[in-house]
Design a protein around this motif. Sequence first.
Motif, short mmCIF file in Angstrom:
data_model
loop_
_atom_site.label_atom_id
_atom_site.label_comp_id
_atom_site.label_asym_id
_atom_site.label_seq_id
_atom_site.Cartn_x
_atom_site.Cartn_y
_atom_site.Cartn_z
N ALA A 263 25.00 55.73 -6.16
CA ALA A 263 23.82 54.98 -6.59
C ALA A 263 23.80 54.75 -8.09
N THR A 264 24.45 55.62 -8.90
CA THR A 264 24.38 55.50 -10.37
C THR A 264 25.60 54.83 -10.96
N VAL A 265 26.77 55.04 -10.41
CA VAL A 265 28.01 54.52 -10.98
C VAL A 265 28.24 53.11 -10.46
N VAL A 266 28.53 52.19 -11.39
CA VAL A 266 28.83 50.82 -11.03
C VAL A 266 30.32 50.60 -11.20
N THR A 267 30.97 50.08 -10.21
CA THR A 267 32.41 49.86 -10.26
C THR A 267 32.73 48.72 -11.23
N PRO A 268 33.61 48.94 -12.25
CA PRO A 268 33.91 47.87 -13.20
C PRO A 268 34.69 46.74 -12.53
N VAL A 269 34.44 45.54 -13.07
CA VAL A 269 35.13 44.37 -12.53
C VAL A 269 36.52 44.28 -13.16
N PRO A 270 37.57 44.04 -12.39
CA PRO A 270 38.92 43.96 -12.96
C PRO A 270 39.06 42.81 -13.96
N ARG A 271 40.04 42.98 -14.85
CA ARG A 271 40.28 41.97 -15.87
C ARG A 271 40.74 40.65 -15.27
N GLU A 272 41.49 40.70 -14.21
CA GLU A 272 41.98 39.48 -13.57
C GLU A 272 40.82 38.63 -13.05
N VAL A 273 39.82 39.28 -12.57
CA VAL A 273 38.66 38.52 -12.08
C VAL A 273 37.94 37.83 -13.23
N HIS A 274 37.83 38.53 -14.37
CA HIS A 274 37.21 37.90 -15.55
C HIS A 274 37.99 36.66 -15.98
N ASP A 275 39.33 36.78 -16.02
CA ASP A 275 40.15 35.64 -16.44
C ASP A 275 39.99 34.47 -15.49
N ARG A 276 39.97 34.74 -14.21
CA ARG A 276 39.82 33.64 -13.24
C ARG A 276 38.45 32.98 -13.36
N LEU A 277 37.45 33.78 -13.61
CA LEU A 277 36.13 33.20 -13.78
C LEU A 277 36.06 32.32 -15.02
N ASP A 278 36.73 32.74 -16.11
CA ASP A 278 36.76 31.91 -17.32
C ASP A 278 37.49 30.59 -17.06
N GLN A 279 38.60 30.67 -16.34
CA GLN A 279 39.35 29.45 -16.03
C GLN A 279 38.52 28.50 -15.17
N MET A 280 37.80 29.06 -14.23
CA MET A 280 36.96 28.21 -13.40
C MET A 280 35.85 27.57 -14.21
N ALA A 281 35.27 28.31 -15.15
CA ALA A 281 34.21 27.74 -15.99
C ALA A 281 34.75 26.60 -16.85
N GLN A 282 35.96 26.79 -17.43
CA GLN A 282 36.56 25.73 -18.24
C GLN A 282 36.87 24.49 -17.40
N ALA A 283 37.39 24.72 -16.19
CA ALA A 283 37.71 23.58 -15.32
C ALA A 283 36.46 22.80 -14.95
N VAL A 284 35.39 23.52 -14.64
CA VAL A 284 34.13 22.84 -14.29
C VAL A 284 33.59 22.07 -15.49
N GLU A 285 33.71 22.62 -16.69
CA GLU A 285 33.23 21.92 -17.89
C GLU A 285 34.03 20.66 -18.17
N SER A 286 35.36 20.75 -18.02
CA SER A 286 36.18 19.55 -18.24
C SER A 286 35.89 18.48 -17.20
N ILE A 287 35.63 18.88 -15.96
CA ILE A 287 35.30 17.90 -14.92
C ILE A 287 33.98 17.21 -15.27
N ALA A 288 33.02 17.97 -15.79
CA ALA A 288 31.75 17.39 -16.17
C ALA A 288 31.91 16.38 -17.30
N ILE A 289 32.77 16.69 -18.27
CA ILE A 289 33.00 15.76 -19.39
C ILE A 289 33.63 14.47 -18.90
#
Length: 220
Positions: free
Chosen positions: A151-177
Motif C-alpha cells: 500500500a505504501t511503496v509505488v513501483t517505479p516506471v522503467p526508463r524505457e517507458v519514459h522514452d517511449r512516452l516522450d517519443q509518442m508526445a513528440q510524434a503527436v505534436e509534429s502531427i498537430a503542426i
Amino acid sequence: MPGFQPAPPVLPQVAEFPVSVQMGPAGPQEVYEGMVAQRKELRNQLDRLEDQRRDLSNNLRSDNITTADRAGLEIRLKETDARISSVEGQIAQADLAVAKAAAIPGAIVERPPLQRNGPPEEIMAIPIVFIIFVLGPLAIAYARRIWKRGATVVTPVPREVHDRLDQMAQAVESIAIETERIGEGQRFLTRVLSDQGRLGAGAAQPVPVPAAEPQRVDRA
C-alpha cells in the motif's frame, strides 16, 4: 339441478399385510436386518404420505379453488388419511416383528470396533495445535506486513517507458503542426478562388487619360 346433493364417496378398502417372522433359508441375522429395512421403508412411506396430506390441506385452504376441485381434493384427502392409518398399523406390526427377530439367538451380532493402524489421536492433536496457535499468527502477521508494504511503496516506471512516452508526445505534436499547416494552405486556396470569382473575366476597357496642356515659350 338445484337441490341435488352428490352421494358421499366410497373409500377403497386398504388391504393390510401382516408382518410375521419367517426364518426360511436365511439366518437369524439376515432376517433381523430384513425386518429393520422393512420398518425403515414403511416409515419413509409414512413421511411421504404426511407430506402429501399437508399439500392437499393447503390447497383446500386456497381462496381461488372451485367447487369441483374442492370435492376432488376432499376425496383425495380422505384416501390419504386411510393410507396413513394403514401404514401406521403396518409400522406397529413391523416393530413387533423386529422385536421378535431380535430375540432369536445370533440375530444381533456386534461389529468389532474399528482399529486404527496409525498414531493415536493424542499425537495427532499436537501438530494441529501447533499450526493453529503458532503458524497461524505468524502467517497473519506476514500477510499484514506484505499488505502494508504494497500500500505504501509505488513501483517505479522503467526508463524505457519514459522514452517511449516522450517519443509518442513528440510524434503527436509534429502531427498537430503538419495538420495546422495543411489547414492554412486550404484556407489560402479557398480565399484566392473566391477572389477570382468576384473579379470575373472579360475584355479590357480603355482607361481615359487627360490631354496635356501646351507649354508657352517666351522669346527674348
